[in-house]
Design an enzyme around this catalytic site. Sequence first.
Site, mmCIF file in Angstrom:
data_model
loop_
_atom_site.group_PDB
_atom_site.id
_atom_site.type_symbol
_atom_site.label_atom_id
_atom_site.label_comp_id
_atom_site.label_asym_id
_atom_site.label_seq_id
_atom_site.Cartn_x
_atom_site.Cartn_y
_atom_site.Cartn_z
ATOM 1 C CD GLU A 1 46.266 41.380 9.261
ATOM 2 O OE1 GLU A 1 46.147 42.015 8.183
ATOM 3 O OE2 GLU A 1 45.614 41.641 10.288
ATOM 4 C CE LYS B 1 35.507 45.266 28.297
ATOM 5 N NZ LYS B 1 35.397 44.139 29.208
ATOM 6 C CG ASP C 1 39.073 43.882 28.248
ATOM 7 O OD1 ASP C 1 38.950 43.087 27.303
ATOM 8 O OD2 ASP C 1 38.179 44.088 29.087
ATOM 9 C CG HIS D 1 48.662 41.811 2.836
ATOM 10 N ND1 HIS D 1 48.054 41.334 3.964
ATOM 11 C CD2 HIS D 1 48.893 43.129 3.062
ATOM 12 C CE1 HIS D 1 47.889 42.316 4.829
ATOM 13 N NE2 HIS D 1 48.398 43.423 4.310
#
Length: 560
Positions: free
Chosen positions: A239, A371, A447, A545
């Site tokens: 990104e 998670k 992770d 952006h």
Amino acid sequence: MDVRRRPSKALRPAPKEPSSAPEPTGAKASDALPLPLYFTNALFFTLFFSVAYYLLLRWRDKIRNSVPLHVVTFSELAAILSLIASFIYLLGFFGIDFVQSFIARASNEAWDLIDEEEGEDHRHRLMACAPSIADHIIPAVSSAEDEDIVDLVVKGTIPSYALEEQVGDCKRAVRIRREALQRITRRPLQGLPLDGFDYGSILKQCCEMPVGYVQIPVGIAGPLLLDGFEYIVPMATTEGCIIASTNRGFKGIYAAGGATSTILRDGMTRAPVVRFPSASRACHLKFFLDNPSNFQTLADEFNKSSNFARLQGVQCSIAGKNLFMRFSCTTGDAMGMNMVSKGVENVLAYLRNEYSDMDIISISGNFCSDKKPAAINWIEGRGKSAVCEAVIKEEVLKKVFRTNVATLVELNMLKNLAGSAVAGALGGFNAHASNIVSAIFIATGQDPAQNVESSHCITMMEAVNDEKDLHISVTMPSIEVGTIGGGTQLASQSACLDLLGVKGASKELPGANSRLLAKIVAGSVLAGELSLMAAIASGQLVQSHMKYNRSTKDVSKVGP
């Protein structure tokens, strides 16, 4: 076939695995009879046991009546023939896989013995003397090259997951699996790289059945001036603007004299769930675990499986007959999920001896919580709980960020606090903490899925020093990071950790490297929050952006 040619061990196939997807019943006709396979099997099973029972009864009567056994009637002769025929069918149907696997194992053991004791010449002499035996014990795949192995994978003769063990070369196994995948799916994989990666480093620890690797660019931002030290922070992202914005935040923090950070808590959690015959029995165990006098006994059991795992506490919650026990422990420089899970198993084994009516439902009952967004992580913390702050001078805000204190404070209140509350956010009282956490996690081998709770963050801004300067802080209660184990040991990720000075385990103070990494994550989030909020306040967000995060490539011409 030249029976004297024997391939390397890498090409010896393993015994054929049973198919995980059985053939639909009745879909295939039997080779013995023009009937569905299930019907033929049932027929021969019934025939075998029926005639065996009939013959046993007949032979018992002959013995009682002193009739010679070799004198048989026509019905007895037909029964004997039927018994032999059904036995041959059943042996051929159910015994062939066992015989083939036995012969394959015997073949490999024989070759190993020959290699070790006699050498190549003796093997050639043996094969010359017994070519017929070699034809039977050497499977056809043993003389095949990669192309033939690909065909066997496509046909299902060799399982794709067993290729590394079969060929003995991880990269070669990936190449074969990749080609087989392209033939099965009829989809090309030209854009997925194969070369330039050590596939042996991920075997049995990071990734199963690899066919290549995904390229994610790594950029750097910095220096981050944190607690008097400077850090160049690697970030892996696709990104645009993320790294540039974070770098601007670092610039502003550096100009303001740097940021300071503190680790509030350090403890990984695992929460099994157990069930009892009654709620009162579940409460009895809860009271036992809550009793401080029992803690040392539990800690001794928990700690015995690791040199670094040290039990900190157990938090219990009752739901009817079910008891959820949230164990928290230090884990050194490892993220520590395996470490804490092993400790929990030790305690559960001990408790089973004391509570025989306890039924262990799961090693993880989601009270951990791993998670998944959960209020308990937001309130109690998980992994490293960190807070990072800085005071940005008025002139720095104007020069670097093109905004002012009052605008930022109001924006933070309406967007990060009120706006998130209206949305019902859980741990999401920030602008984009997840962007920075994810980029650092991917670069350093963490992770990525733990970004869920690791991005819990509340960003606070207020005017200080007669409302001329800005005090900004981020509080992150559950940053789950490690500097050893998992993806941190891969070459690229290890290099990024080394760039930060936190590679591997700390020899001076166990856990110091992982705690420092958590501080760097928090400091980077602080910079990212400051820069993005300033961009929104000054109306630069869309413009930046459009400049840095908008592709001009014609996607219709990309790919196959």
